[in-house]
Design an enzyme around this catalytic site. Structure first.
Site, PDB file in Angstrom:
ATOM      1  CG  ASN A   1      -5.992   4.422   5.248  1.00  0.00           C
ATOM      2  OD1 ASN A   1      -5.495   5.537   5.153  1.00  0.00           O
ATOM      3  ND2 ASN A   1      -6.304   3.698   4.195  1.00  0.00           N
TER       4      ASN A   1
ATOM      5  CG  HIS B   1      -1.762   1.257   1.285  1.00  0.00           C
ATOM      6  ND1 HIS B   1      -1.978   1.938   2.463  1.00  0.00           N
ATOM      7  CD2 HIS B   1      -2.406   1.970   0.325  1.00  0.00           C
ATOM      8  CE1 HIS B   1      -2.724   2.996   2.232  1.00  0.00           C
ATOM      9  NE2 HIS B   1      -2.993   3.036   0.934  1.00  0.00           N
TER      10      HIS B   1
END
Length: 222
Positions: free
Chosen positions: A201, A148
């Site tokens: 996140n 990511h």
């Protein structure tokens, strides 16, 4: 797939994100193949890599990249609409829209096309990696990770490498070292079913919830 054996990097999905991933690998010296769905998308990816705000030309203008190095990097990026052009890639990184069913479908379709020893990596920002890998063969699951990247990829340093219970140590090591080769600071994250988001996140989510609670309690204004 050992780190030393990786020579060609494939990217599924272009645009700013996929193009950015391809760009940092090309600058690091890898041959790159970026596949997208049509010629219009391919042209947009080319523009992002070469002419975009975070593209190679701007890197030269800002003094971040030598002119000769930029020419070599641009030449290393191949753009295509054909999945078969990814067949001999050593690692393929998926950067398609954040829809789980779409990611599963695409991985299932390309699994039999790409050589069996290639690593598969998803750039999902939060889906459980084992679920993203649901439609690949049992033989591919040990070679499946999450990678990511933060956006824009050429300037953001963080990279999360997410591993499942099936992922081999060699695959984890290769993904980590590839991230470091492209100038990223790598965090290793264990895949956690029942959650969305990895390190970055989930931290942002926790901070947002706390900020909202502070505002609701009247301690501070929004």
């Amino acid at each position: 797939m050992r780190f030393e054996d990786v020579k060609t990097v494939g990217v599924l999905g272009g645009g700013v994100m996929g193009g950015g991933i391809g760009q940092v690998f090309a600058i690091a010296g890898y041959d790159v193949v970026i596949r997208d769905i049509n010629d219009e998308a391919i042209q947009a990816t080319h523009n992002a890599v070469v002419e975009g705000k975070w593209g190679i030309k701007r890197a030269v203008e800002r003094g971040k990249l030598e002119f000769d190095h930029a020419l070599v990097a641009i030449d290393k990026v191949k753009l295509t609409t054909e999945v078969k052009d990814l067949a001999q890639c050593d690692i393929v990184i998926e950067a398609i829209p954040e829809k789980l069913e779409l990611k599963q479908q695409v991985w299932g379709e390309v699994d039999s096309v790409i050589k069996p020893e290639a690593i598969f990596a998803s750039n999902t920002s939060g889906f459980v990696i084992a679920e993203v890998a649901a439609n690949v063969s049992a033989a591919r699951k040990p070679l499946f990770v999450g990678m990511h990247y933060s956006n824009p990829v050429p300037t953001m340093k963080m990279l999360e490498v997410i591993y499942t219970p099936d992922t081999t140590e060699e695959t984890i090591d290769t993904a980590k070292r590839l991230g470091e080769k492209t100038g990223k600071v790598v965090s290793l994250v264990r895949d956690t079913p029942g959650t969305y988001g990895f390190l970055l996140n989930r931290i942002f989510g926790a901070a947002r919830r706390e900020a909202m609670a502070i505002a609701e309690q009247g301690i501070a204004t929004k």
